[in-house]
Design a protein around this motif. Sequence first.
Motif, PDB file in Angstrom:
ATOM      1  N   ARG A   1       0.853  -1.195   0.000  1.00  6.73           N
ATOM      2  CA  ARG A   1       0.000   0.000   0.000  1.00  6.73           C
ATOM      3  C   ARG A   1       0.895   1.253   0.000  1.00  6.73           C
ATOM      4  N   TRP A   2       0.413   2.300  -0.673  1.00  3.09           N
ATOM      5  CA  TRP A   2       1.199   3.520  -0.800  1.00  3.09           C
ATOM      6  C   TRP A   2       0.337   4.780  -0.716  1.00  3.09           C
ATOM      7  N   ILE A   3      -0.970   4.619  -0.640  1.00  2.00           N
ATOM      8  CA  ILE A   3      -1.872   5.772  -0.699  1.00  2.00           C
ATOM      9  C   ILE A   3      -2.002   6.371   0.705  1.00  2.00           C
ATOM     10  N   THR A   4      -1.391   7.503   0.917  1.00  2.00           N
ATOM     11  CA  THR A   4      -1.404   8.171   2.213  1.00  2.00           C
ATOM     12  C   THR A   4      -2.650   9.052   2.336  1.00  2.00           C
ATOM     13  N   PRO A   5      -2.963   9.531   3.548  1.00  4.44           N
ATOM     14  CA  PRO A   5      -4.113  10.436   3.706  1.00  4.44           C
ATOM     15  C   PRO A   5      -4.041  11.664   2.811  1.00  4.44           C
ATOM     16  N   ASP A   6      -2.836  12.187   2.558  1.00  2.00           N
ATOM     17  CA  ASP A   6      -2.709  13.345   1.662  1.00  2.00           C
ATOM     18  C   ASP A   6      -3.187  13.002   0.254  1.00  2.00           C
ATOM     19  N   PHE A   7      -2.905  11.787  -0.193  1.00  2.00           N
ATOM     20  CA  PHE A   7      -3.333  11.369  -1.523  1.00  2.00           C
ATOM     21  C   PHE A   7      -4.846  11.144  -1.556  1.00  2.00           C
ATOM     22  N   VAL A   8      -5.391  10.581  -0.483  1.00  2.00           N
ATOM     23  CA  VAL A   8      -6.850  10.410  -0.412  1.00  2.00           C
ATOM     24  C   VAL A   8      -7.528  11.768  -0.545  1.00  2.00           C
ATOM     25  N   ASP A   9      -7.044  12.750   0.202  1.00  2.73           N
ATOM     26  CA  ASP A   9      -7.642  14.090   0.159  1.00  2.73           C
ATOM     27  C   ASP A   9      -7.500  14.718  -1.220  1.00  2.73           C
ATOM     28  N   ALA A  10      -6.316  14.568  -1.829  1.00  2.00           N
ATOM     29  CA  ALA A  10      -6.060  15.217  -3.120  1.00  2.00           C
ATOM     30  C   ALA A  10      -6.954  14.650  -4.214  1.00  2.00           C
ATOM     31  N   TYR A  11      -7.093  13.330  -4.266  1.00  4.71           N
ATOM     32  CA  TYR A  11      -7.899  12.732  -5.338  1.00  4.71           C
ATOM     33  C   TYR A  11      -9.390  12.886  -5.073  1.00  4.71           C
ATOM     34  N   THR A  12      -9.778  12.959  -3.802  1.00  4.88           N
ATOM     35  CA  THR A  12     -11.178  13.251  -3.501  1.00  4.88           C
ATOM     36  C   THR A  12     -11.535  14.659  -3.972  1.00  4.88           C
ATOM     37  N   THR A  13     -10.598  15.591  -3.810  1.00  2.31           N
ATOM     38  CA  THR A  13     -10.815  16.943  -4.331  1.00  2.31           C
ATOM     39  C   THR A  13     -10.951  16.917  -5.850  1.00  2.31           C
ATOM     40  N   MET A  14     -10.128  16.119  -6.522  1.00  2.00           N
ATOM     41  CA  MET A  14     -10.240  16.017  -7.978  1.00  2.00           C
ATOM     42  C   MET A  14     -11.601  15.460  -8.384  1.00  2.00           C
ATOM     43  N   PHE A  15     -12.114  14.524  -7.608  1.00  2.00           N
ATOM     44  CA  PHE A  15     -13.457  13.999  -7.881  1.00  2.00           C
ATOM     45  C   PHE A  15     -14.502  15.098  -7.707  1.00  2.00           C
ATOM     46  N   GLU A  16     -14.394  15.861  -6.636  1.00  2.00           N
ATOM     47  CA  GLU A  16     -15.363  16.928  -6.391  1.00  2.00           C
ATOM     48  C   GLU A  16     -15.340  17.978  -7.496  1.00  2.00           C
ATOM     49  N   LEU A  17     -14.186  18.147  -8.140  1.00  2.00           N
ATOM     50  CA  LEU A  17     -14.057  19.102  -9.240  1.00  2.00           C
ATOM     51  C   LEU A  17     -14.472  18.503 -10.588  1.00  2.00           C
ATOM     52  N   GLY A  18     -14.740  17.204 -10.615  1.00  2.00           N
ATOM     53  CA  GLY A  18     -15.196  16.564 -11.841  1.00  2.00           C
ATOM     54  C   GLY A  18     -14.125  15.857 -12.641  1.00  2.00           C
ATOM     55  N   TRP A  19     -12.889  15.820 -12.135  1.00  2.03           N
ATOM     56  CA  TRP A  19     -11.794  15.186 -12.866  1.00  2.03           C
ATOM     57  C   TRP A  19     -11.566  13.747 -12.418  1.00  2.03           C
ATOM     58  N   GLY A  20     -11.904  13.426 -11.192  1.00  5.74           N
ATOM     59  CA  GLY A  20     -11.727  12.079 -10.672  1.00  5.74           C
ATOM     60  C   GLY A  20     -12.955  11.224 -10.916  1.00  5.74           C
ATOM     61  N   HIS A  21     -12.735   9.935 -11.139  1.00  9.15           N
ATOM     62  CA  HIS A  21     -13.841   9.008 -11.403  1.00  9.15           C
ATOM     63  C   HIS A  21     -13.551   7.665 -10.762  1.00  9.15           C
ATOM     64  N   SER A  22     -14.623   7.001 -10.364  1.00  8.20           N
ATOM     65  CA  SER A  22     -14.503   5.675  -9.768  1.00  8.20           C
ATOM     66  C   SER A  22     -15.516   4.743 -10.401  1.00  8.20           C
ATOM     67  N   VAL A  23     -15.198   3.461 -10.343  1.00  7.85           N
ATOM     68  CA  VAL A  23     -16.147   2.407 -10.698  1.00  7.85           C
ATOM     69  C   VAL A  23     -16.258   1.505  -9.486  1.00  7.85           C
ATOM     70  N   GLU A  24     -17.497   1.225  -9.066  1.00  8.27           N
ATOM     71  CA  GLU A  24     -17.742   0.436  -7.865  1.00  8.27           C
ATOM     72  C   GLU A  24     -18.411  -0.881  -8.228  1.00  8.27           C
ATOM     73  N   THR A  25     -17.978  -1.962  -7.580  1.00  9.40           N
ATOM     74  CA  THR A  25     -18.584  -3.276  -7.748  1.00  9.40           C
ATOM     75  C   THR A  25     -19.267  -3.659  -6.441  1.00  9.40           C
ATOM     76  N   TRP A  26     -20.534  -4.045  -6.534  1.00  9.81           N
ATOM     77  CA  TRP A  26     -21.348  -4.326  -5.345  1.00  9.81           C
ATOM     78  C   TRP A  26     -21.857  -5.760  -5.374  1.00  9.81           C
ATOM     79  N   HIS A  27     -21.900  -6.367  -4.210  1.00 11.14           N
ATOM     80  CA  HIS A  27     -22.608  -7.633  -4.021  1.00 11.14           C
ATOM     81  C   HIS A  27     -23.690  -7.349  -2.996  1.00 11.14           C
ATOM     82  N   GLY A  28     -24.903  -7.214  -3.460  1.00  6.39           N
ATOM     83  CA  GLY A  28     -25.957  -6.717  -2.594  1.00  6.39           C
ATOM     84  C   GLY A  28     -25.654  -5.275  -2.234  1.00  6.39           C
ATOM     85  N   ASP A  29     -25.627  -4.980  -0.943  1.00  8.30           N
ATOM     86  CA  ASP A  29     -25.302  -3.630  -0.483  1.00  8.30           C
ATOM     87  C   ASP A  29     -23.845  -3.479  -0.084  1.00  8.30           C
TER      88      ASP A  29
END
Length: 227
Positions: A120-148
């Motif tokens: 693992r290499w993703i530090t809290p600073d990276f979590v915050d930075a990429y979450t900000t990119m998502f909020e600005l519309g540049w970051g994207h995720s794909v989620e896989t669910w089994h039930g909820d």
Amino acid sequence: MTGTEGEPWRDPPPPGPSRFTMPDPAVVAPGAELVAVGADLSPGTLLDAYRAGLFPMPVDPDRRRRGIAWYSPDPRGVLPLGGLHVSRSLRRSLRRYRVTRDESFERVVRACADPSRPGRWITPDFVDAYTTMFELGWGHSVETWHGDDLVGGLYGLRIGRFFAGEAMFSTASDASKVALVSLVEWLRGTGATLLDVQWRTDHLATLGVVEVDRTEYLRSLAEAVGT
């Protein structure tokens, strides 16, 4: 910004400019990976870096030493959008899960950052930075669910016809692969031309990931981001 399959892609409004000038990886020796150390993870810096062919990782994930390292692997791992390998077992898994996009971005990033995961290499600073990119519309995720239950996913940044895959996770069989299949379908349906996965691993190779040299990668990148 549009992202519906079959519609042309438009980037969101640009953030403020970076305080830094990113180095040109084209002048780095062939085969070298580390290009620079320093700068920050502001939105403007991240976008400039990805457009230049760089991506960041912490100098020390355990945070004994602070700093940001900027990489441009040579060769680079890419997944040709027409070359995804979908095995028979993966086709069965596609029917087992529910898939969403951009529904739980931060949860996906935090799952990828789980400190119990090997390498693992993703530090809290990276979590915050990429979450900000998502909020600005540049970051994207794909989620896989089994039930909820969120059992897999991936995240990255999209710039024009380019997608930079950052990390993926899975807690159930094939869950991250199912997310990748959905990502490729979305990218193909919205006109993307380049899916960067940074490094080719044996696992990614089974899905169709190949290596390209830095010169070829930078040429494809410039076309994809319109520089």
